[in-house]
Design an enzyme around this catalytic site. Structure first.
Site, PDB file in Angstrom:
ATOM      1  N   ASP A   9       0.843  -1.189   0.000  1.00  0.00           N
ATOM      2  CA  ASP A   9       0.000   0.000   0.000  1.00  0.00           C
ATOM      3  C   ASP A   9       0.879   1.240   0.000  1.00  0.00           C
ATOM      4  O   ASP A   9       2.030   1.203   0.440  1.00  0.00           O
ATOM      5  CB  ASP A   9      -0.930   0.023   1.221  1.00  0.00           C
ATOM      6  CG  ASP A   9      -2.130   0.949   1.027  1.00  0.00           C
ATOM      7  OD1 ASP A   9      -2.382   1.379  -0.120  1.00  0.00           O
ATOM      8  OD2 ASP A   9      -2.820   1.245   2.016  1.00  0.00           O
ATOM      9  N   GLY A  10       0.312   2.318  -0.496  1.00  0.00           N
ATOM     10  CA  GLY A  10       0.966   3.612  -0.473  1.00  0.00           C
ATOM     11  C   GLY A  10       0.006   4.628   0.120  1.00  0.00           C
ATOM     12  O   GLY A  10      -1.217   4.457   0.060  1.00  0.00           O
ATOM     13  N   GLU A  47       2.583   3.854  -4.100  1.00  0.00           N
ATOM     14  CA  GLU A  47       2.055   2.526  -4.435  1.00  0.00           C
ATOM     15  C   GLU A  47       3.108   1.731  -5.209  1.00  0.00           C
ATOM     16  O   GLU A  47       3.343   0.551  -4.930  1.00  0.00           O
ATOM     17  CB  GLU A  47       0.768   2.645  -5.269  1.00  0.00           C
ATOM     18  CG  GLU A  47      -0.398   3.283  -4.553  1.00  0.00           C
ATOM     19  CD  GLU A  47      -1.122   2.368  -3.577  1.00  0.00           C
ATOM     20  OE1 GLU A  47      -0.725   1.202  -3.406  1.00  0.00           O
ATOM     21  OE2 GLU A  47      -2.104   2.831  -2.969  1.00  0.00           O
ATOM     22  N   ASP A  69      -4.420  -2.540  -3.385  1.00  0.00           N
ATOM     23  CA  ASP A  69      -5.685  -1.830  -3.602  1.00  0.00           C
ATOM     24  C   ASP A  69      -5.529  -0.749  -4.674  1.00  0.00           C
ATOM     25  O   ASP A  69      -6.437   0.025  -4.929  1.00  0.00           O
ATOM     26  CB  ASP A  69      -6.239  -1.253  -2.296  1.00  0.00           C
ATOM     27  CG  ASP A  69      -5.332  -0.215  -1.664  1.00  0.00           C
ATOM     28  OD1 ASP A  69      -4.343   0.224  -2.292  1.00  0.00           O
ATOM     29  OD2 ASP A  69      -5.601   0.161  -0.507  1.00  0.00           O
ATOM     30  N   HIS A 117      -9.342  -0.182   2.448  1.00  0.00           N
ATOM     31  CA  HIS A 117     -10.095   0.281   3.617  1.00  0.00           C
ATOM     32  C   HIS A 117     -11.344  -0.569   3.865  1.00  0.00           C
ATOM     33  O   HIS A 117     -12.418  -0.056   4.154  1.00  0.00           O
ATOM     34  CB  HIS A 117     -10.455   1.762   3.480  1.00  0.00           C
ATOM     35  CG  HIS A 117      -9.282   2.610   3.111  1.00  0.00           C
ATOM     36  ND1 HIS A 117      -8.288   2.940   4.000  1.00  0.00           N
ATOM     37  CD2 HIS A 117      -8.911   3.155   1.928  1.00  0.00           C
ATOM     38  CE1 HIS A 117      -7.376   3.668   3.384  1.00  0.00           C
ATOM     39  NE2 HIS A 117      -7.727   3.808   2.132  1.00  0.00           N
ATOM     40  N   ASP A 127      -1.769  -0.293   5.093  1.00  0.00           N
ATOM     41  CA  ASP A 127      -2.234   1.093   5.162  1.00  0.00           C
ATOM     42  C   ASP A 127      -1.724   1.752   6.443  1.00  0.00           C
ATOM     43  O   ASP A 127      -1.224   2.886   6.424  1.00  0.00           O
ATOM     44  CB  ASP A 127      -3.764   1.133   5.096  1.00  0.00           C
ATOM     45  CG  ASP A 127      -4.300   2.548   5.115  1.00  0.00           C
ATOM     46  OD1 ASP A 127      -3.998   3.309   4.170  1.00  0.00           O
ATOM     47  OD2 ASP A 127      -5.006   2.897   6.076  1.00  0.00           O
TER      48      ASP A 127
END
Length: 137
Positions: A9-10, A47, A69, A117, A127
């Protein structure tokens, strides 16, 4: 060939602005968490950096399932956008795309889209790590 599961994740406070990236790697019963940040970046760059750092952590050719994501990354590989982008010289983030493609070509990589999320515990952990890695000064 070792089979590795990766979540990435970023995060970016503003876009552009300070950002962070994170990856959680799994091999059998081993787990490794990686994260880092930059003072001036974009969400897409973070990302990309997360996937790059995860693949750089591998010491040999592996079969890798990357859960992200990021539609930007997952769709790029599923729809092979990178073929045209590479041919045309990459308009955005050329440094990171070139590095990522070189790393992807060293392994057998599958990209899996996860909903951000939501209730995916490892996406949520990434995250959390990425947000914690955002430089605060």
């Amino acid at each position: 060939m070792k089979e590795i599961t990766v979540y990435t994740d970023g995060a970016c406070s503003y876009n552009p602005g300070p950002g962070g990236w994170a990856a959680v790697l799994f091999y059998q019963d081993h787990k490794k968490e990686l994260s880092g940040g930059e003072k001036e970046t974009t969400n897409n760059r973070m990302e990309l950096q997360a996937v790059i750092e995860a693949l750089k952590a591998l010491k040999e050719r592996c079969k890798v399932k990357i859960h992200s994501d990021s539609a930007y990354i997952v769709n790029c590989f599923h729809q092979k956008w990178y073929v045209k982008w590479e041919r045309e010289g990459f308009k955005k983030n050329p440094d990171l795309w070139k590095e990522l493609l070189a790393l992807v070509r060293q392994h057998e990589v599958e990209f899996i889209k996860v909903k951000g999320h939501s209730d995916d515990v490892w996406n949520n952990r990434c995250d959390e790590l990425a947000r914690a890695a955002v430089p605060r000064d």
